[in-house]
Design a protein around this motif. Structure first.
Motif, PDB file in Angstrom:
ATOM      1  N   LEU A 142      31.311  16.428  -1.024  1.00  0.00           N
ATOM      2  CA  LEU A 142      30.994  15.305  -0.561  1.00  0.00           C
ATOM      3  C   LEU A 142      31.432  14.169  -0.990  1.00  0.00           C
ATOM      4  O   LEU A 142      31.062  14.077  -1.385  1.00  0.00           O
ATOM      5  N   LYS A 145      34.616   9.380   3.428  1.00  0.00           N
ATOM      6  CA  LYS A 145      35.380   9.634   4.303  1.00  0.00           C
ATOM      7  C   LYS A 145      36.788   8.084   3.876  1.00  0.00           C
ATOM      8  O   LYS A 145      37.295   8.126   4.458  1.00  0.00           O
ATOM      9  N   THR A 150      40.189  15.597   0.493  1.00  0.00           N
ATOM     10  CA  THR A 150      40.144  16.545   1.366  1.00  0.00           C
ATOM     11  C   THR A 150      39.885  17.236   0.632  1.00  0.00           C
ATOM     12  O   THR A 150      39.631  19.216   0.814  1.00  0.00           O
ATOM     13  N   LEU A 213      23.616  16.231   6.719  1.00  0.00           N
ATOM     14  CA  LEU A 213      24.321  15.531   7.675  1.00  0.00           C
ATOM     15  C   LEU A 213      24.108  15.766   8.859  1.00  0.00           C
ATOM     16  O   LEU A 213      24.920  15.466   9.536  1.00  0.00           O
ATOM     17  N   ALA A 219      26.849  11.660   8.546  1.00  0.00           N
ATOM     18  CA  ALA A 219      28.099  12.400   9.045  1.00  0.00           C
ATOM     19  C   ALA A 219      28.887  11.866  10.105  1.00  0.00           C
ATOM     20  O   ALA A 219      30.321  11.420   9.669  1.00  0.00           O
ATOM     21  N   ASP A 220      28.526   9.934  10.382  1.00  0.00           N
ATOM     22  CA  ASP A 220      29.568   8.768  10.923  1.00  0.00           C
ATOM     23  C   ASP A 220      30.568   8.769   9.389  1.00  0.00           C
ATOM     24  O   ASP A 220      31.664   8.635   9.507  1.00  0.00           O
ATOM     25  N   GLU A 223      31.672  13.519   4.482  1.00  0.00           N
ATOM     26  CA  GLU A 223      32.066  14.737   5.563  1.00  0.00           C
ATOM     27  C   GLU A 223      32.078  16.123   3.870  1.00  0.00           C
ATOM     28  O   GLU A 223      32.218  15.393   3.271  1.00  0.00           O
ATOM     29  N   VAL A 224      32.418  17.028   4.354  1.00  0.00           N
ATOM     30  CA  VAL A 224      32.420  17.803   2.884  1.00  0.00           C
ATOM     31  C   VAL A 224      34.351  18.113   3.159  1.00  0.00           C
ATOM     32  O   VAL A 224      34.634  18.713   4.695  1.00  0.00           O
ATOM     33  N   ALA A 225      34.511  17.969   1.693  1.00  0.00           N
ATOM     34  CA  ALA A 225      35.810  18.073   1.527  1.00  0.00           C
ATOM     35  C   ALA A 225      36.214  19.222   1.110  1.00  0.00           C
ATOM     36  O   ALA A 225      37.905  20.227   1.514  1.00  0.00           O
TER      37      ALA A 225
END
Length: 285
Positions: A142, A145, A150, A213, A219-220, A223-225
């Motif tokens: 996680l 962002k 990624t 999330l 969530a904003d 993110e799950v990379a």
């Protein structure tokens, strides 16, 4: 906790114990056999009469956490089934996670079993006896962002600060990949460390991330990379040689799968039920 249709209903009531420990009662029965005996149905010996004492480490949603003043979650609900079969109530004792890896709490007679989203490993089997696996787990990476990563490989190549929960397989995995992760005491602390910017990425069990999330603000920003299938399965633990309690736990798990209770609880606490993702079987341990 929401009431489930079918043969089982439960009510949880929270109380606070001394010495900073949280003791929570998950009442499944008011009957202790009328004699104060420490022997429950099936000849199972308990550390306290009339109750099945469960050690856990809070919080670890969606498996166990305090919600509206009550400890609730997937693990809590499954062990409620065991307590019901034994004709007693479940009481929950909050302790450090490392106690469960060593079997210290069980050996000291502080609890009958441990339920803490605990991965079955050969090393841990040296200290405790595991139930049949009840959940297949994966690790998530996680990230913030803004970190621009990624994958876990990106975390390493871009020298992004990584965090993990202490004494967990997530931390072990990160170390095995050459990281020196910032260590946090609980899953909440891991996520707060990410939220506050202490770290920019964390390795943590995916079900925890799923729940986290669901909050739009989270969530904003995060993110799950990466999602890493490490082949992990969770099991409940008992003191080595406690075969009667172990059999009672395995029976309750098998019955729950057979009568649909497991699926209902999975959907309530984890999310959509996927047979391939939730197919832990006794043979897999």
């Amino acid at each position: 906790m929401n009431t489930l249709l079918g043969r089982r209903t439960r009510v949880l009531a929270a109380t606070t114990a001394t010495a900073g420990l949280v003791l929570v009662s998950a009442c499944t029965s008011t009957d202790d056999g009328g004699s104060g005996t420490k022997t429950a149905a099936g000849g199972v010996e308990l550390v306290k009469a009339g109750q099945l004492t469960t050690c856990t480490h809070l919080p670890y949603p969606p498996f166990q956490s305090e919600i509206d003043g009550k400890v609730q979650g997937f693990d809590v609900s499954l062990i409620d089934l065991v307590a019901e079969d034994l004709g007693v109530k479940q009481d929950i004792l909050d302790q450090p996670f490392e106690n469960f890896k060593t079997g210290g709490s069980l050996n000291a007679g502080q609890c009958d079993l441990a339920a803490a989203g605990m991965t079955i490993t050969e090393e841990r089997k040296k200290n405790v006896d595991f139930s049949d696996p009840y959940f297949d787990a994966t690790q998530a990476v996680l990230v913030d962002k803004k970190a621009g990563v990624t994958s876990l490989a990106d975390v390493k190549s871009k020298n992004v600060k990584l965090g993990a929960q202490a004494q967990t397989t997530g931390e072990d995995y990160a170390k095995s990949q050459g990281f020196d992760p910032v260590s946090f005491e609980s899953s909440d602390a891991v996520l707060n460390g990410l939220r506050s910017g202490q770290v920019k990425a964390v390795v943590i069990d995916y079900p925890v991330v799923q729940g986290w999330l669901k909050n739009k603000a989270n969530a904003d920003a995060f993110e799950v990379a990466d999602n890493i299938n490490t082949g992990e399965q969770y099991g409940f633990t008992v003191k080595k040689g406690n075969t009667k309690l172990l059999a009672a736990i395995n029976k309750a798990l098998a019955d729950a799968r057979a009568d649909g209770t497991y699926k209902k609880l999975y959907e309530q606490w984890i999310g959509p039920y996927d047979e391939s993702a939730a197919s832990a079987s006794p043979s897999a341990s």
